[in-house]
Design a protein around this motif. Structure first.
Motif, short mmCIF file in Angstrom:
data_model
loop_
_atom_site.label_atom_id
_atom_site.label_comp_id
_atom_site.label_asym_id
_atom_site.label_seq_id
_atom_site.Cartn_x
_atom_site.Cartn_y
_atom_site.Cartn_z
N ARG A 4 0.82 -1.21 0.00
CA ARG A 4 0.00 0.00 0.00
C ARG A 4 0.86 1.26 0.00
NH1 ARG A 4 -1.67 2.66 4.53
NH2 ARG A 4 -1.25 0.84 5.82
N LEU A 5 2.02 1.19 0.64
CA LEU A 5 2.91 2.34 0.73
C LEU A 5 3.87 2.45 -0.44
CD1 LEU A 5 3.84 2.05 4.52
CD2 LEU A 5 2.32 3.76 3.49
N GLY A 6 3.84 1.45 -1.33
CA GLY A 6 4.76 1.45 -2.45
C GLY A 6 6.16 1.03 -2.08
N VAL A 7 6.29 0.24 -1.00
CA VAL A 7 7.58 -0.24 -0.53
C VAL A 7 7.73 -1.71 -0.90
CG1 VAL A 7 9.01 -0.67 1.51
CG2 VAL A 7 7.64 1.42 1.36
N ASP A 8 8.88 -2.06 -1.45
CA ASP A 8 9.15 -3.44 -1.85
C ASP A 8 9.64 -4.24 -0.64
OD1 ASP A 8 9.81 -5.82 -3.01
OD2 ASP A 8 11.26 -5.00 -4.45
N ALA A 9 8.78 -5.16 -0.14
CA ALA A 9 9.13 -5.95 1.04
C ALA A 9 9.54 -7.37 0.68
CB ALA A 9 7.96 -5.99 2.01
N GLU A 10 9.61 -7.69 -0.60
CA GLU A 10 10.01 -9.04 -1.00
C GLU A 10 11.45 -9.31 -0.58
OE1 GLU A 10 10.25 -11.90 -4.99
OE2 GLU A 10 9.44 -9.86 -5.12
N GLY A 11 11.67 -10.46 0.04
CA GLY A 11 13.01 -10.82 0.48
C GLY A 11 13.49 -10.08 1.71
N ALA A 12 12.56 -9.52 2.49
CA ALA A 12 12.94 -8.80 3.71
C ALA A 12 13.76 -9.70 4.63
CB ALA A 12 11.70 -8.31 4.44
N GLN A 13 14.83 -9.16 5.21
CA GLN A 13 15.75 -9.93 6.04
C GLN A 13 15.67 -9.46 7.49
OE1 GLN A 13 19.54 -9.18 4.22
NE2 GLN A 13 19.16 -10.53 2.47
N LEU A 14 15.41 -10.41 8.39
CA LEU A 14 15.37 -10.07 9.81
C LEU A 14 16.77 -9.73 10.31
CD1 LEU A 14 13.75 -9.90 12.48
CD2 LEU A 14 14.30 -12.32 12.84
N ALA A 39 4.31 2.13 22.33
CA ALA A 39 5.08 2.56 21.16
C ALA A 39 4.35 3.63 20.35
CB ALA A 39 5.40 1.36 20.28
N LEU A 40 3.06 3.47 20.17
CA LEU A 40 2.33 4.39 19.30
C LEU A 40 2.33 5.82 19.84
CD1 LEU A 40 0.77 4.52 16.69
CD2 LEU A 40 -1.33 4.09 17.97
N THR A 41 2.31 5.97 21.15
CA THR A 41 2.33 7.30 21.73
C THR A 41 3.75 7.86 21.81
OG1 THR A 41 2.42 6.36 23.96
CG2 THR A 41 0.25 6.90 23.07
N ARG A 42 4.74 6.99 21.87
CA ARG A 42 6.12 7.42 22.06
C ARG A 42 6.84 7.71 20.74
NH1 ARG A 42 9.71 3.75 22.03
NH2 ARG A 42 8.28 2.16 22.81
N LEU A 43 6.52 6.97 19.69
CA LEU A 43 7.31 7.03 18.47
C LEU A 43 7.22 8.35 17.70
CD1 LEU A 43 6.97 3.38 17.11
CD2 LEU A 43 9.06 4.55 17.87
N PRO A 44 6.13 9.09 17.72
CA PRO A 44 6.16 10.38 17.03
C PRO A 44 7.28 11.30 17.52
CG PRO A 44 3.90 9.77 17.50
CD PRO A 44 4.77 8.76 18.20
N VAL A 45 7.53 11.30 18.83
CA VAL A 45 8.62 12.13 19.36
C VAL A 45 9.97 11.54 18.97
CG1 VAL A 45 9.71 12.94 21.48
CG2 VAL A 45 7.24 13.01 21.25
N VAL A 46 10.09 10.20 18.98
CA VAL A 46 11.33 9.55 18.57
C VAL A 46 11.69 9.96 17.14
CG1 VAL A 46 12.38 7.30 18.03
CG2 VAL A 46 11.02 7.59 20.13
N LEU A 47 10.74 9.90 16.24
CA LEU A 47 10.97 10.29 14.86
C LEU A 47 11.36 11.76 14.76
CD1 LEU A 47 7.86 8.42 13.47
CD2 LEU A 47 10.19 7.90 12.75
N GLY A 69 3.10 10.07 7.58
CA GLY A 69 2.18 9.50 8.56
C GLY A 69 2.77 8.51 9.52
N GLN A 70 4.08 8.52 9.69
CA GLN A 70 4.70 7.59 10.63
C GLN A 70 4.54 8.11 12.07
OE1 GLN A 70 8.46 5.65 9.46
NE2 GLN A 70 8.55 7.17 7.80
N PRO A 71 4.41 7.20 13.04
CA PRO A 71 4.36 5.73 12.89
C PRO A 71 3.04 5.27 12.28
CG PRO A 71 3.92 6.34 15.16
CD PRO A 71 4.29 7.60 14.45
N ALA A 75 -1.71 -4.24 11.93
CA ALA A 75 -1.95 -5.44 12.74
C ALA A 75 -1.70 -5.17 14.23
CB ALA A 75 -1.10 -6.61 12.24
N GLY A 76 -2.07 -3.98 14.65
CA GLY A 76 -1.92 -3.63 16.05
C GLY A 76 -0.52 -3.23 16.47
N ARG A 77 0.42 -3.17 15.55
CA ARG A 77 1.80 -2.79 15.85
C ARG A 77 2.15 -1.44 15.24
NH1 ARG A 77 3.28 -6.21 19.95
NH2 ARG A 77 3.08 -8.39 19.36
N ALA A 78 3.03 -0.71 15.92
CA ALA A 78 3.51 0.56 15.40
C ALA A 78 4.75 0.32 14.54
CB ALA A 78 3.84 1.50 16.55
N VAL A 79 4.72 0.83 13.31
CA VAL A 79 5.76 0.54 12.32
C VAL A 79 6.41 1.86 11.88
CG1 VAL A 79 6.24 -0.47 10.06
CG2 VAL A 79 4.46 -1.46 11.53
#
Length: 283
Positions: A4-14, A39-47, A69-71, A75-79
């Motif tokens: 949806r964001l136009g980011v290529d996630a194929e082959g993502a490496q942990l 995380a969702l409340t904290r990450l805007p300041v982190v960014l 629009g980050q974070p 699926a319930g997680r802040a990215v």
């Protein structure tokens, strides 16, 4: 989400799985999936702080500004998305000391940063809400110990508050291909006593295998030695307890945390200040 964001996630490496799941994507991008409940409340300041520091020329990783629009909640997680640093070799504690000295000379940025008044708050919360990974005796001991250490922390005479990285461990310093170093993982950014950023390296000798020479090099580069501060031993005890919290939070779903948590609890309850702890599973 990436599609949806136009980011290529194929082959993502942990790359890392601790308090965040970090994946390397194609190109020069890293995606961090947060697991902490706040995380969702904290990450805007982190960014915002990371961007502010980068704009000032401070050596830090930078968010991918092209993704708005980050974070982002998925699926319930802040990215969040960050520029990938092609690292080469392990940085030195001398370099870390120099970077922290410069960080603590920066002004406090004009944003709603949290103040580090209770470093054991998350550990306290984990003890209260992760009963499935602790025995009643462990919970009782931890609660009493946290209460005692919180009082000791509040009695410390620290210097004036500064901008803190919050998790200033050597593994959060990266050496780029051109040789210069940058700080990453700003999730713990706050305003508070500089001693909190410094203690990580000294604690690294106590628990994680850093040598006395590495700590000496860190102190020399920073320009002062925490071991000469009257509150040193108290702060080390607080840091010991802090380092247990992540494994209490993660033990129900992370095999390494289930393995490491008993090791750390055993040494704490025995008063063993030199037992070796680990950052990852050993062979």
């Amino acid at each position: 989400m990436c599609l949806r964001l136009g980011v290529d996630a194929e082959g993502a490496q942990l790359m890392r799985l601790r308090s965040n799941a970090v994946f390397k994507l194609r190109g020069d991008m890293v995606v961090r999936i947060a697991t902490a409940p706040d995380a969702l409340t904290r990450l805007p300041v982190v960014l915002a702080v990371a961007r502010w520091l980068a704009d000032r020329g401070f050596p830090t990783v930078r968010p991918v500004d092209e993704i708005p629009g980050q974070p982002i909640v998925h699926a319930g997680r802040a990215v969040t998305f960050w520029r990938y640093v092609r690292a080469r070799g392990r940085p030195t504690t001398h370099e870390l000391g120099r970077v922290l000295r410069n960080l603590h000379r920066e002004p406090v940025p004009p944003m709603a940063l949290r103040h580090l008044t209770d470093p054991l708050a998350e550990v306290r919360h984990a003890v209260e809400h992760r009963a499935e990974v602790l025995t009643p005796a462990q919970r009782s001991w931890l609660s009493d110990r946290i209460e005692h250490l919180t009082g000791s922390w509040q009695a410390l005479e620290t210097g004036p508050p500064v901008l803190l990285h919050g998790d200033a461990w050597i593994d959060n310093l990266l050496r780029c291909q051109d040789g210069h170093v940058v700080l990453c993982d700003w999730d713990g950014v706050a305003v508070g006593p500089r001693e909190w950023d410094l203690v990580h390296t000294y604690h690294g000798q106590r628990r994680f295998g850093l040598s006395a020479a590495e700590v000496d090099a860190f102190a020399h580069a920073y320009g002062s030695d925490l071991r000469r501060w009257p509150g040193y031993s108290t702060l080390m005890e607080v840091r010991d307890m802090y380092a247990v919290g992540i494994h209490i939070r993660n033990a129900s779903g992370d095999p390494f945390s289930r393995q490491e948590l008993p090791r750390r609890l055993d040494s704490l309850t025995r008063g063993d200040g030199h037992a070796r702890w680990y950052m990852a599973a050993t062979g």
